[in-house]
Design a protein around this motif. Structure first.
Motif, PDB file in Angstrom:
ATOM      1  N   THR A  59     -28.707  -5.475  40.358  1.00 41.86           N
ATOM      2  CA  THR A  59     -28.652  -6.997  40.311  1.00 41.86           C
ATOM      3  C   THR A  59     -27.444  -7.620  40.865  1.00 41.86           C
ATOM      4  O   THR A  59     -26.507  -7.869  39.858  1.00 41.86           O
ATOM      5  CB  THR A  59     -29.285  -7.455  38.794  1.00 41.86           C
TER       6      THR A  59
ATOM      7  N   ALA B 108     -24.769 -13.206  41.204  1.00 46.69           N
ATOM      8  CA  ALA B 108     -24.258 -13.839  40.107  1.00 46.69           C
ATOM      9  C   ALA B 108     -25.148 -14.497  39.148  1.00 46.69           C
ATOM     10  O   ALA B 108     -26.332 -14.703  39.571  1.00 46.69           O
ATOM     11  CB  ALA B 108     -23.238 -14.940  40.547  1.00 46.69           C
ATOM     12  N   MET B 109     -24.909 -14.613  37.876  1.00 48.29           N
ATOM     13  CA  MET B 109     -25.648 -15.164  36.836  1.00 48.29           C
ATOM     14  C   MET B 109     -25.542 -16.852  37.042  1.00 48.29           C
ATOM     15  O   MET B 109     -24.602 -17.352  36.981  1.00 48.29           O
ATOM     16  CB  MET B 109     -25.312 -14.812  35.485  1.00 48.29           C
TER      17      MET B 109
ATOM     18  N   ARG C 158     -31.561 -13.111  37.392  1.00 53.53           N
ATOM     19  CA  ARG C 158     -31.168 -12.771  38.483  1.00 53.53           C
ATOM     20  C   ARG C 158     -32.408 -12.464  39.354  1.00 53.53           C
ATOM     21  O   ARG C 158     -32.337 -11.693  40.371  1.00 53.53           O
ATOM     22  CB  ARG C 158     -30.216 -11.597  38.591  1.00 53.53           C
TER      23      ARG C 158
ATOM     24  N   HIS D 140     -33.981 -13.591  30.451  1.00 54.66           N
ATOM     25  CA  HIS D 140     -32.901 -12.484  30.413  1.00 54.66           C
ATOM     26  C   HIS D 140     -31.927 -12.670  31.467  1.00 54.66           C
ATOM     27  O   HIS D 140     -32.162 -12.329  32.651  1.00 54.66           O
ATOM     28  CB  HIS D 140     -33.553 -11.145  30.482  1.00 54.66           C
ATOM     29  N   GLU D 141     -31.017 -13.373  31.097  1.00 52.68           N
ATOM     30  CA  GLU D 141     -30.144 -13.844  32.309  1.00 52.68           C
ATOM     31  C   GLU D 141     -29.488 -12.878  33.222  1.00 52.68           C
ATOM     32  O   GLU D 141     -29.081 -13.026  34.444  1.00 52.68           O
ATOM     33  CB  GLU D 141     -28.898 -15.056  31.997  1.00 52.68           C
ATOM     34  N   ASP D 142     -29.093 -11.843  32.623  1.00 52.35           N
ATOM     35  CA  ASP D 142     -28.584 -10.658  33.011  1.00 52.35           C
ATOM     36  C   ASP D 142     -29.379  -9.792  33.909  1.00 52.35           C
ATOM     37  O   ASP D 142     -29.018  -8.784  34.483  1.00 52.35           O
ATOM     38  CB  ASP D 142     -27.570  -9.815  32.065  1.00 52.35           C
ATOM     39  N   MET D 143     -30.665  -9.939  34.175  1.00 54.87           N
ATOM     40  CA  MET D 143     -31.671  -8.879  34.439  1.00 54.87           C
ATOM     41  C   MET D 143     -32.446  -9.637  35.592  1.00 54.87           C
ATOM     42  O   MET D 143     -32.592 -10.667  36.027  1.00 54.87           O
ATOM     43  CB  MET D 143     -32.564  -8.608  33.443  1.00 54.87           C
TER      44      MET D 143
END
Length: 307
Positions: A148, A151-152, A252, A281-284
């Motif tokens: 991914t 950017a978040m 993402r 899940h902001e990082d995924m």
């Protein structure tokens, strides 16, 4: 994740019986293939049915049921291609990763409906080597998360859904009768708790979960769509029955962006729905389902819900 210590062992301690301990030691989960005739094409197909540890030995217990709708890449003919549904989701966690989930799990396979003729790479290029195998000892390594590189960034709500189709093409809505028949078959032939029927799905199956809940809101104790949003046009029946909802998205995710999830969820709250959860899940990315379905919190939340 070892649900046996929390959900099963507590019952054994209450009995204090050496016989019960012995029977439990022999109890093993089962993965069955159940045959049916599809009303979509009048062909014989199978679906997977997972029976939890202790199903056979605890004959007095009625079990909660999870209906899992897979994503677009796991379609197939319901026979020699059925194993593709083992790649992701609750059955993967219960059967392949050997997590003792205290549920009966229904995992049907969506028909191909010519999706293999549309140049979709993840369908055209899939091979049986991708299907995970249950090992006699231990468990196979988990696949890594998708890359991914984005950017978040938080996304604003997509305001106007009037021109957004409510359902993806060739989706789970085309097998509505099959799904209802499968659920009825399992409830008739196995010891299920009809007040604890849960519906979840990922990607295409997430869209399908919203759709099926809107069509038959009286059936489900809770729904948990993963990386598949609901359309505002589906919301009124769900709000009327106040079905508890836990929605998941990937921050993402470029396939199903988070901005499209807000309109339906906000509409639910506007109609007075008191039990709406939304986790990003902001990082995924789109494969946020990998984290969701291995989470103990997910299954605990389901067990807390009853119709």
């Amino acid at each position: 994740m070892r649900f046996i210590s929390t959900f099963f062992l507590s019952g054994l301690l209450a009995t204090g019986s050496a016989t019960a301990d012995s029977e439990t030691a022999r109890a093993e989960p089962q993965l069955k293939r159940i045959s049916y005739n599809s009303t979509a094409d009048n062909k014989a197909r199978d679906f997977y049915l997972y029976l939890p540890r202790e199903y056979e030995t605890d004959s007095e217990r009625s079990w909660p049921v999870i209906v899992f709708l897979h994503g677009n890449g796991e379609r197939g003919n319901g026979k020699d291609e059925l194993d593709y549904v083992l790649i992701h989701g609750p059955v993967y966690e219960a059967w392949i990763q050997k997590n003792d989930l205290p549920f009966i799990i229904i995992s049907p396979q969506l028909h191909m409906f010519d999706m293999d003729k549309r140049g979709i790479s993840y369908i055209d290029n899939r091979t049986r080597s991708q299907i995970p195998q249950r090992l006699e000892d231990g468990t196979p390594p988990r696949d890594p998360y998708f890359a991914t590189p984005q950017a978040m960034t938080g996304m604003p709500e997509h305001k106007d859904m009037s021109n957004v189709p409510p359902m993806l093409p060739e989706g789970w809505d085309k097998v509505e009768t099959d799904l209802l028949n499968i659920i009825s078959t399992v409830q008739t032939n196995y010891r299920t708790d009809k007040n604890r029927l849960y519906l979840t799905g990922m990607s295409y199956g997430g869209f399908g979960a919203w759709w099926l809940a809107s069509k038959h809101p009286e059936l489900f104790a809770a729904i948990a769509p993963v990386v598949g949003w609901g359309h505002p046009s589906y919301i009124a029946p769900i709000a009327k029955h106040q079905i508890p909802i836990w929605q998941f998205a990937g921050g993402r995710d470029q396939t199903v962006p988070a901005q499209y999830f807000y309109p339906a969820l906000n509409r639910l709250e506007q109609l007075g729905h008191p039990n709406v959860r939304f986790t990003i899940h902001e990082d995924m990315g789109h494969d946020a389902w990998r984290r969701v379905y291995r989470s103990e919190d997910f299954y605990r939340w389901l067990l807390d819900q009853s119709r």
